[in-house]
Design a protein around this motif. Structure first.
Motif, PDB file in Angstrom:
ATOM      1  N   LEU A  16       0.830  -1.205   0.000  1.00 46.26           N
ATOM      2  CA  LEU A  16       0.000   0.000   0.000  1.00 46.26           C
ATOM      3  C   LEU A  16       0.866   1.258   0.000  1.00 46.26           C
ATOM      4  O   LEU A  16       0.586   2.220  -0.725  1.00 46.26           O
ATOM      5  CB  LEU A  16      -0.929  -0.011   1.214  1.00 46.26           C
ATOM      6  CG  LEU A  16      -1.874   1.187   1.382  1.00 46.26           C
ATOM      7  CD1 LEU A  16      -2.867   1.241   0.231  1.00 46.26           C
ATOM      8  CD2 LEU A  16      -2.608   1.097   2.733  1.00 46.26           C
ATOM      9  N   GLY A  17       1.935   1.221   0.774  1.00 48.58           N
ATOM     10  CA  GLY A  17       2.826   2.382   0.836  1.00 48.58           C
ATOM     11  C   GLY A  17       3.497   2.674  -0.489  1.00 48.58           C
ATOM     12  O   GLY A  17       3.648   3.845  -0.884  1.00 48.58           O
ATOM     13  N   ASN A  62       0.878   4.177  -2.844  1.00 53.25           N
ATOM     14  CA  ASN A  62       0.522   5.529  -2.406  1.00 53.25           C
ATOM     15  C   ASN A  62       1.655   6.527  -2.624  1.00 53.25           C
ATOM     16  O   ASN A  62       1.407   7.726  -2.765  1.00 53.25           O
ATOM     17  CB  ASN A  62       0.091   5.517  -0.940  1.00 53.25           C
ATOM     18  CG  ASN A  62      -1.345   5.052  -0.769  1.00 53.25           C
ATOM     19  OD1 ASN A  62      -2.143   5.105  -1.711  1.00 53.25           O
ATOM     20  ND2 ASN A  62      -1.686   4.583   0.423  1.00 53.25           N
ATOM     21  N   ARG A 102       0.870   7.840  -5.942  1.00 60.79           N
ATOM     22  CA  ARG A 102      -0.293   8.725  -5.886  1.00 60.79           C
ATOM     23  C   ARG A 102       0.052  10.048  -5.211  1.00 60.79           C
ATOM     24  O   ARG A 102      -0.438  11.114  -5.626  1.00 60.79           O
ATOM     25  CB  ARG A 102      -1.450   8.030  -5.168  1.00 60.79           C
ATOM     26  CG  ARG A 102      -2.003   6.840  -5.947  1.00 60.79           C
ATOM     27  CD  ARG A 102      -3.155   6.169  -5.240  1.00 60.79           C
ATOM     28  NE  ARG A 102      -4.340   7.007  -5.136  1.00 60.79           N
ATOM     29  CZ  ARG A 102      -5.215   7.201  -6.119  1.00 60.79           C
ATOM     30  NH1 ARG A 102      -5.031   6.638  -7.301  1.00 60.79           N
ATOM     31  NH2 ARG A 102      -6.286   7.955  -5.918  1.00 60.79           N
ATOM     32  N   THR A 103       0.886   9.996  -4.201  1.00 59.29           N
ATOM     33  CA  THR A 103       1.311  11.237  -3.540  1.00 59.29           C
ATOM     34  C   THR A 103       2.082  12.121  -4.506  1.00 59.29           C
ATOM     35  O   THR A 103       1.882  13.346  -4.546  1.00 59.29           O
ATOM     36  CB  THR A 103       2.168  10.910  -2.307  1.00 59.29           C
ATOM     37  OG1 THR A 103       1.377  10.164  -1.367  1.00 59.29           O
ATOM     38  CG2 THR A 103       2.667  12.185  -1.644  1.00 59.29           C
ATOM     39  N   THR A 151      -5.470  11.621  -3.664  1.00 58.46           N
ATOM     40  CA  THR A 151      -5.758  10.971  -2.396  1.00 58.46           C
ATOM     41  C   THR A 151      -5.187   9.556  -2.357  1.00 58.46           C
ATOM     42  O   THR A 151      -5.414   8.762  -3.278  1.00 58.46           O
ATOM     43  CB  THR A 151      -7.284  10.894  -2.189  1.00 58.46           C
ATOM     44  OG1 THR A 151      -7.837  12.198  -2.313  1.00 58.46           O
ATOM     45  CG2 THR A 151      -7.614  10.313  -0.822  1.00 58.46           C
ATOM     46  N   PRO A 152      -4.451   9.217  -1.310  1.00 61.24           N
ATOM     47  CA  PRO A 152      -3.928   7.856  -1.187  1.00 61.24           C
ATOM     48  C   PRO A 152      -5.044   6.843  -0.977  1.00 61.24           C
ATOM     49  O   PRO A 152      -6.139   7.173  -0.522  1.00 61.24           O
ATOM     50  CB  PRO A 152      -3.016   7.933   0.051  1.00 61.24           C
ATOM     51  CG  PRO A 152      -2.740   9.386   0.245  1.00 61.24           C
ATOM     52  CD  PRO A 152      -3.961  10.097  -0.238  1.00 61.24           C
ATOM     53  N   TYR A 153      -4.767   5.599  -1.305  1.00 65.05           N
ATOM     54  CA  TYR A 153      -5.690   4.511  -1.011  1.00 65.05           C
ATOM     55  C   TYR A 153      -5.606   4.166   0.477  1.00 65.05           C
ATOM     56  O   TYR A 153      -4.559   4.314   1.115  1.00 65.05           O
ATOM     57  CB  TYR A 153      -5.316   3.251  -1.799  1.00 65.05           C
ATOM     58  CG  TYR A 153      -5.477   3.334  -3.296  1.00 65.05           C
ATOM     59  CD1 TYR A 153      -6.743   3.413  -3.877  1.00 65.05           C
ATOM     60  CD2 TYR A 153      -4.373   3.296  -4.133  1.00 65.05           C
ATOM     61  CE1 TYR A 153      -6.897   3.458  -5.263  1.00 65.05           C
ATOM     62  CE2 TYR A 153      -4.515   3.334  -5.521  1.00 65.05           C
ATOM     63  CZ  TYR A 153      -5.776   3.420  -6.074  1.00 65.05           C
ATOM     64  OH  TYR A 153      -5.918   3.463  -7.437  1.00 65.05           O
ATOM     65  N   THR A 154      -6.697   3.642   0.998  1.00 61.02           N
ATOM     66  CA  THR A 154      -6.670   3.092   2.357  1.00 61.02           C
ATOM     67  C   THR A 154      -6.520   1.572   2.329  1.00 61.02           C
ATOM     68  O   THR A 154      -6.135   0.957   3.318  1.00 61.02           O
ATOM     69  CB  THR A 154      -7.954   3.460   3.117  1.00 61.02           C
ATOM     70  OG1 THR A 154      -9.093   3.002   2.376  1.00 61.02           O
ATOM     71  CG2 THR A 154      -8.056   4.977   3.296  1.00 61.02           C
ATOM     72  N   LEU A 157      -6.058  -1.801  -0.953  1.00 60.22           N
ATOM     73  CA  LEU A 157      -5.840  -2.055  -2.368  1.00 60.22           C
ATOM     74  C   LEU A 157      -6.637  -3.256  -2.853  1.00 60.22           C
ATOM     75  O   LEU A 157      -6.771  -4.256  -2.138  1.00 60.22           O
ATOM     76  CB  LEU A 157      -4.356  -2.331  -2.644  1.00 60.22           C
ATOM     77  CG  LEU A 157      -3.378  -1.170  -2.598  1.00 60.22           C
ATOM     78  CD1 LEU A 157      -1.955  -1.707  -2.753  1.00 60.22           C
ATOM     79  CD2 LEU A 157      -3.689  -0.158  -3.698  1.00 60.22           C
ATOM     80  N   ASP A 180      -7.649  -1.798  -8.478  1.00 59.01           N
ATOM     81  CA  ASP A 180      -6.860  -0.588  -8.192  1.00 59.01           C
ATOM     82  C   ASP A 180      -5.483  -0.676  -8.848  1.00 59.01           C
ATOM     83  O   ASP A 180      -4.970   0.309  -9.384  1.00 59.01           O
ATOM     84  CB  ASP A 180      -6.684  -0.402  -6.686  1.00 59.01           C
ATOM     85  CG  ASP A 180      -7.969  -0.093  -5.952  1.00 59.01           C
ATOM     86  OD1 ASP A 180      -8.879   0.485  -6.570  1.00 59.01           O
ATOM     87  OD2 ASP A 180      -8.066  -0.444  -4.759  1.00 59.01           O
ATOM     88  N   GLU A 193      -4.148   1.863 -11.523  1.00 57.63           N
ATOM     89  CA  GLU A 193      -2.966   2.656 -11.167  1.00 57.63           C
ATOM     90  C   GLU A 193      -1.854   2.466 -12.195  1.00 57.63           C
ATOM     91  O   GLU A 193      -1.152   3.426 -12.548  1.00 57.63           O
ATOM     92  CB  GLU A 193      -2.472   2.264  -9.777  1.00 57.63           C
ATOM     93  CG  GLU A 193      -1.520   3.266  -9.150  1.00 57.63           C
ATOM     94  CD  GLU A 193      -2.172   4.596  -8.848  1.00 57.63           C
ATOM     95  OE1 GLU A 193      -1.456   5.628  -8.913  1.00 57.63           O
ATOM     96  OE2 GLU A 193      -3.392   4.629  -8.568  1.00 57.63           O
TER      97      GLU A 193
END
Length: 518
Positions: A425-426, A429, A432-433, A438-441, A443, A447, A451
């Motif tokens: 996830l990091g 994100n 995305r950052t 907006t980052p995912y909470t 996956l 997605d 992405e």
């Protein structure tokens, strides 16, 4: 100085290959001084010969853009990246082309056959590059160097082996089954036929041999645009991610292992997404692992990023605004599926919409469909390179760190061991950052596919992604003009592979056509 190595290649001769019989010439030795014993009698000569191995990826010939190494195809269309781009992007939801050139509409329509001239060129260009690598390796064996010169030559041979493995990995992905020959085969040998799973085994074995022997220069320690150990890891991670497609057996744990090797090698994301695709993307770029270098002055051809940039400029766009004051070919745009992936404000959504309609009523009209300005021949400061008119100096990244982040994340979601969901996830994100969204909470695999579309569009990855996710040919995911229908339609699954060219089947009795093609 970053263009110096490639400029050497532009001044070296090599033989040409006729498209009438691609593999009939696959094991032919170059006929001039590029690889003979006279060249390998000096360290400088050996390095010049290596430059030609790399040059086969970035040049269409050593005598200028109007000439080609490949006989039987227009020189301007015979560049490796241009051919790969057509096959990998025009067949997907990411691109359409206004031109009615031979072979081009087949990709939108997903109805190509074994006579498609673009596929013929891609097949021939890729095996031509194998030929050049084989010739280099064979001739290097006769060199009699000592000390550091011997060490350098060992690195050169390892680089040629890596480039050959890369070519065979492309054949595996595009055509599945392939003609096959290496430097171990005597000159004049007719290439054998290798099936996709066996080709996977060969590529994997060759790459792991290079890695275990420490044959290549360490990661991030080689000259720019030359292969190092991280390239081996990056290619292994890529083929392991797709292994289930290639062999029927998932290798997601291995994908995680090798993606992590790259991730831990000291690369970092560039803070600016757009700078990755500018004319100075070779300078202070911590993200690129391996690129094809282009030089708009010294190493010109009508393919590569010159093609990608110029073909995307038309309508009300002003070519000078993108670093090509003498260019603008009015060809390629995106389908509506691509811009609709992005959130508002995403810095990666680099589209030109003025005077363009999102919908594509007529593929042949450039103003139907948004244009993209992701690729430009301007520097990161907005300057046009000296002497620029049409030819571009923007390099094409074959591997960059962002891909390894996405490989890790997808492999974790698909059940691979050795990674974890939080880290995955990091990594996603982080992209995305950088894009400012907006980052995912959490996956999902959808997605991941979306992405990858936002991060890697027009980088020759989409076809492989759609195949891996099972939606390239199926009717479950449609885009405008898929299958030749304005609203999109599914096609037969045999189009997941491209056909071997009919001309080569006619001249090499060892080859077998892929299922569904004549």
């Amino acid at each position: 100085m970053k263009r110096y190595f490639l400029t050497i290649a532009a001044g070296l001769g090599m033989f040409s290959v006729s498209l009438v019989s691609c593999t009939g010439k696959l094991n032919r030795q170059p006929a001039n001084t590029t690889t003979g014993s006279n060249v390998f009698s000096t360290p400088a000569g050996a390095k010049e010969a290596l430059a030609k191995v790399y040059g086969a990826f970035a040049l269409t010939s050593s005598t200028g853009p109007s000439n080609g190494d490949l006989g039987g195809i227009d020189a301007g269309t015979s560049d490796f990246i241009r051919l790969l781009w057509d096959a990998s992007e025009l067949s997907t939801d990411e691109a359409v082309c206004a031109w009615n050139d031979p072979g081009v509409p087949d990709f939108h329509n997903l109805n190509w056959n074994s006579s498609n001239v673009i596929l013929l060129g891609l097949y021939a260009r890729t095996i031509y590059q194998v030929t050049v690598a084989n010739a280099f390796i064979q001739n290097a064996a006769g060199a009699n160097f000592t000390g550091s010169d011997k060490t350098d030559l060992g690195h050169y041979v390892a680089e040629a082996r890596f480039l050959r493995a890369f070519d065979y990995a492309e054949m595996m992905d595009l055509f599945g089954n392939s003609p096959f020959i290496t430097d171990k085969d005597p000159v004049g040998t007719v290439p054998t036929y290798i099936k996709r799973a066996d080709l996977f085994t060969y590529v994997e074995s060759e790459l792991k041999s290079l890695d275990s022997a420490g044959a290549l220069v360490a990661a991030r320690q080689n000259e720019y645009a030359r292969a190092d150990q991280a390239c081996v890891w990056a290619l292994l991670a890529r083929i392991y991610l797709n292994a289930e497609v290639y062999t029927g057996t998932a290798r997601y744990t291995d994908a995680i292992t090798y993606a992590l090797k790259v991730i831990n090698a000291g690369y970092t994301l560039d803070t600016s997404y757009s700078n990755l695709f500018r004319a100075d993307n070779n300078v202070n770029n911590p993200e690129q692992i391996f690129s094809i270098a282009y030089d708009g002055v010294n190493t010109q051809n009508y393919g590569g990023t010159t093609f990608i940039i110029n073909a995307a400029i038309g309508g009300s766009m002003k070519p000078a605004n993108y670093g090509v004051p003498g260019g603008g070919w009015g060809g390629n745009r995106v389908t509506s599926n691509l811009p609709n992936l992005f959130q508002s404000g995403d810095k990666r959504a680099l589209f030109y919409t003025s005077g363009q309609t999102e919908a594509i009523a007529d593929i042949g009209t450039f103003t139907n469909g948004y244009a993209t300005v992701k690729w430009q021949n301007l520097t990161s400061t907005g300057a046009t390179p000296a002497g620029a008119s049409t030819f571009c100096s923007t390099d094409f990244p074959l591997f960059r760190l962002a891909e390894q982040y996405m490989i890790y994340a997808e492999a974790v979601l698909r059940g691979g061991s050795g990674g974890d969901a939080t880290t995955a996830l990091g990594y996603v994100n982080a992209l995305r950052t950088r894009g400012g969204v907006t980052p995912y909470t959490a996956l999902t695999l959808q997605d991941i596919l979306d992405e990858r579309g936002m991060e890697f569009y027009w980088e020759c990855q989409r076809r492989s992604d759609l195949i891996r996710f099972g939606v390239f040919t199926s009717g479950s995911y449609l885009w405008p003009w898929k299958g030749g229908v304005s609203s999109g339609t599914g096609v037969d699954s045999h189009f997941n592979l491209f056909p071997l060219p009919a001309t080569d089947l006619n001249t090499n009795p060892n080859l077998q056509q892929n299922l569904g093609y004549n």
